[in-house]
Scaffold this active site. Structure first.
Site, PDB file in Angstrom:
ATOM      1  N   SER A 195       1.075  -1.239   0.048  1.00  0.00           N
ATOM      2  CA  SER A 195       0.040  -0.029  -0.041  1.00  0.00           C
ATOM      3  C   SER A 195       0.878   1.143   0.048  1.00  0.00           C
ATOM      4  O   SER A 195       1.664   1.496  -0.932  1.00  0.00           O
ATOM      5  CB  SER A 195      -0.921  -0.011   1.101  1.00  0.00           C
ATOM      6  OG  SER A 195      -1.862   0.878   1.114  1.00  0.00           O
ATOM      7  N   HIS A 399      -7.606  -5.341   0.531  1.00  0.00           N
ATOM      8  CA  HIS A 399      -6.552  -4.574   0.848  1.00  0.00           C
ATOM      9  C   HIS A 399      -5.727  -5.178   2.013  1.00  0.00           C
ATOM     10  O   HIS A 399      -4.300  -5.093   1.840  1.00  0.00           O
ATOM     11  CB  HIS A 399      -6.738  -3.247   1.341  1.00  0.00           C
ATOM     12  CG  HIS A 399      -5.669  -2.102   0.888  1.00  0.00           C
ATOM     13  ND1 HIS A 399      -5.145  -1.840  -0.536  1.00  0.00           N
ATOM     14  CD2 HIS A 399      -5.076  -1.520   1.609  1.00  0.00           C
ATOM     15  CE1 HIS A 399      -4.345  -1.070  -0.224  1.00  0.00           C
ATOM     16  NE2 HIS A 399      -3.996  -0.564   1.044  1.00  0.00           N
TER      17      HIS A 399
END
Ligand SMILES: *[C@@H]1O[C@H](CO)[C@@H](O)[C@H](O)[C@H]1NC(C)=O
Ligand SMILES: *[C@@H]1O[C@H](CO)[C@@H](O)[C@H](O)[C@H]1NC(C)=O
Ligand SMILES: *[C@@H]1O[C@H](CO)[C@@H](O)[C@H](O)[C@H]1NC(C)=O
Length: 404
Positions: A195, A399
């Site tokens: 990320s 995620h």
């Protein structure tokens, strides 16, 4: 207040309502709230309870050692004075070969080095890579639980928090790379980011392309650059992030979501997989990251939430809000005058993805709401040297599944 016009005041109210609305979604029902408040007030009981949950009160290196692996703590001072703490697993327990390439694992937004070690040794990336023969280094960005020191500034001072991910890209990552290469005597390393750990990599290579030769290859988990297709509450709040930033800065608040004992305690009591309200924890996480993929090891949830969120600056979340709103992968927007002052232009400069010449592997999930597949596809088009573009072979992968 703060000398704002009435339309600004209306927007402030909107921010508060939006925040309250998203919190209301996250809060347990009234009955559970009472239990929660009662427990928070019982501080002695809290201290006793804490020690019974393995890993909850441990630092990254304590967790590594408890798992039977060697751990080291290192410090590096950036050119702008932040003292970063780096954690190292110099070798694995399944045979320590002499010639170990270096792997640098860079954490996500509101995360820390702990994110790579909070699972069983056959699953958490820190141990897996150490056992696969790598010398594993896990730096911590400025402002998180482990990197709250500066040569002059104190975290209690709002000036300590006067940065966004532009500064992590040109200070924290290059300083960490140079320190690791100097300490290990190596010429290059492998870089893995999750990320925001990928966002700062693209930005660093755009600003300091000479670092391409120090990175042999880069693995990008849930890569974030453009955020046009990002979904969920983070995007709902993006239109307000600028005002939130202004107001919090005026109030002298520079830090966003630190890891504080009360949050840790809530995490531990309510996210325990045996707790009757554990559903709430899962729901809040999936609200942010994408639908439940059943990848999360629930036994570790109290430990994970005790270590997250690990703290970051308010400007950092605002910077992501600006990316989502502008549709551009660019530097922090300080407003018209601020931009003239910082950049000599009315608008922030764009980052140049074609400067990332290191070979890159992209790893993305179909149901990731933050690093959405369509945004990753655009990134893959703009990067000049994509060696691998890999969709995780599952219909649901979000995620957070990349780390936890
Ligand atoms: C965590 O709790 C254990 C057991 O009470 C204790 O031995 C250990 O020192 C604690 N660690 C920290 C970092 O407080
Ligand atoms: C949950 O309960 C089971 C059975 O009582 C126990 O074995 C397990 O350790 C508990 N898990 C946690 C995280 O406390
Ligand atoms: C972007 O980087 C590439 C490769 O370094 C360079 O050729 C190009 O001129 C840069 N573009 C801009 C707009 O700076």
């Amino acid at each position: 207040m703060f000398g704002m016009g009435s339309s600004a005041a209306v927007r402030v109210v909107a921010v508060v309502v939006a925040l309250a609305g998203s919190l209301a979604l996250a809060l347990p029902p009234a009955g559970d709230m009472k239990i929660l408040v009662d427990r928070i007030l019982r501080k002695e009981a809290m201290t006793q309870d804490r020690s019974t949950h393995w890993g909850v009160n441990m630092t990254t290196t304590e967790i590594i050692e408890a798992m039977g692996y060697p751990a080291e703590i290192h410090h590096v001072t950036t050119h702008d004075g932040y003292i970063l703490e780096l954690h190292r697993i110099p070798h694995g327990i399944k045979g320590a070969s002499q010639d170990r390439p270096v792997a640098l694992l860079q954490h996500c937004f509101l995360c820390s080095s702990a994110d790579y070690v909070m699972n069983t040794p056959d699953q958490a990336l820190g141990y897996v890579m150490a056992d696969a023969g790598y010398d594993v280094w896990m730096p911590n960005f400025r402002g998180n639980t482990y990197s709250r020191n500066h040569v002059e500034l104190d975290p209690a001072n709002v000036k300590f928090w006067n940065w966004n991910w532009d500064q992590m890209a040109v200070h924290d990552v290059p300083s960490s790379i140079d320190y690791i290469l100097a300490t290990t005597g190596r010429e290059d390393l492998y870089y893995l980011g999750w990320s925001m750990g990928t966002t700062v990599f693209w930005a660093m290579m755009s600003e300091l392309p000479e670092y391409n030769s120090k990175v042999r290859a880069m693995a990008a988990l849930a890569p974030v650059s453009y955020m046009d297709y990002t979904q969920g509450p983070l995007v709902e709040l993006a239109p307000y992030s600028g005002e939130m930033d202004t107001i919090l800065t005026l109030l002298g608040v520079g830090e966003f979501l630190p890891s504080v004992p009360v949050v840790d305690y809530i995490a531990e009591k309510f996210c325990d997989s045996n707790s009757t309200v554990a559903e709430i924890c899962y729901n809040v996480l999936f609200l942010i990251a994408g639908p439940d993929s059943e990848e999360l090891n629930q036994e570790f949830l109290p430990v994970i939430l005790a270590h997250s969120p690990a703290g970051c600056s308010v400007h950092t979340i605002n910077h992501f809000g600006q990316i989502a709103l502008s549709g551009k992968f660019q530097k922090y927007d300080y407003g018209y005058l601020g931009n003239l002052n910082h950049y000599g232009h009315a608008t922030p400069p764009l980052y140049n993805l074609s400067a990332v010449t290191t070979p890159v592997g992209l790893f993305w999930g179909q149901t990731d709401w933050i690093a959405a597949p369509a945004d990753v596809a655009r990134l893959a088009e703009e990067l000049p040297n994509v060696a691998l573009n890999h969709r995780v072979d599952k219909d649901e992968f979000n995620h957070l599944d990349f780390g936890w």
